[in-house]
Enzyme design. Structure first.
Site: not given
Length: 318
Positions: A159, A195, A217-218
């Site tokens: 979604c 993620s 990302d990190i």
């Protein structure tokens, strides 16, 4: 040059013309809901969505309440079932077997570990409105858009990533003059968040539609792309060693951020003039001065996500 990239207006003290249009999720979802109304008006009954709440997580409770309210307002049936987490597996199986149930949503987190991933795979694929079943995820990453060779039933997409795609379509970032599946060709997009739930699927979706996507990302930066001239059928991933936001942001027509927590902010000074910015975190990842640089800014996407959930329910109920 992208039509979203232009020089900042030079203003005087007496005449300042805003260069940024702020677009709300509510505005976007209104159009999507109107399309849903057209699709459900000829159905013999209202599709039934069953939600399972098996935790005390405040975010899950709010999401469940919001889902129910929005579903009922737009011609769908919604039933929330609050259960003990140890009973959840059996209750999902029962709902799978109930012909009156058209779609199932489970509000995570529950156990907060791999058991949650196991529960995602228990939901019958025919009732999985969240698009979390292995077959749906496989299709998404492989750029397979239909469940059957006759292309009569679309594959369900998770979604939140799909909500971002619908927002980009609304903002006309997708070029409808190009063939379906290639309509982001020529776009460079940065997605801040990798993620497994949102960031990585979103990067894959955008790259499969033709964009060059920097996934940040990190730890590192990866590039998702179908190659020069879109020669590949599906995206591939390459490491951008030594890269950070300093390299990605100045190149990007679109910047999409979803970093949880209130400490992270996208550095406005690195953004390209005329950029389109979308925030899908519950916190604001962009400072207010983003409106001095961006041409389009979407500060939240929540109601669009609910709309997409109901769209997926409609697909499942057919």
């Amino acid at each position: 040059m992208s039509r979203f990239v232009h020089s900042r207006n030079v203003s005087t003290a007496t005449d300042h013309i805003p260069t940024c249009r702020v677009v709300t999720a509510k505005k976007i979802s209104e159009r999507l809901f109107a399309e849903l109304q057209e699709d459900i008006k000829d159905l013999s009954r209202k599709p039934l969505l069953v939600g399972f709440l098996a935790s005390e997580d405040d975010g899950a409770k709010v999401y469940a309440e919001w889902t129910g309210k929005t579903a009922r307002q737009n011609g769908f049936e919604f039933e929330l079932r609050t259960v003990d987490r140890e009973e959840l597996e059996e209750r999902i199986i029962n709902a799978n077997q109930d012909p009156k149930v058209d779609g199932i949503i489970v509000y995570y987190p529950i156990f907060g570990n791999r058991q949650d991933q196991y529960l995602q795979q228990i939901v019958d694929i025919e009732k999985d409105v969240e698009g979390l079943s292995h077959r749906y995820l496989f299709n998404m990453y492989q750029n397979i858009r239909y469940m059957d060779p006759a292309r009569t039933k679309k594959s369900i997409i998770p979604c939140t990533p799909l909500a971002v795609v619908k927002i980009l379509e609304y903002l006309q970032i997708y070029n409808t003059f190009l063939p379906y599946g290639n309509r982001l060709y020529g776009r460079t997009i940065t997605v801040i968040n990798r993620s497994e739930v949102v960031g990585r699927p979103l990067a894959a979706l955008l790259a499969n539609d033709g964009a060059s996507v920097y996934s940040v990302d990190i730890e590192n930066v990866q590039q998702f792309s179908r190659g020069e001239g879109l020669r590949k059928r599906r995206h591939s991933v390459s490491e951008k060693t030594g890269w950070s936001l300093e390299q990605c942001l100045p190149l990007s027509d679109v910047v999409i951020s979803g970093v949880p927590g209130d400490r992270f902010k996208v550095p406005t000074h690195l953004l390209r003039d005329g950029v389109c910015c979308i925030n899908f975190s519950s916190q604001k990842n962009f400072d207010p001065d983003v409106k001095e640089v961006a041409s389009l800014y979407v500060p939240a996407i929540g109601s669009v996500t609910i709309t997409v959930l109901l769209r997926n329910l409609l697909v499942c109920s057919h």
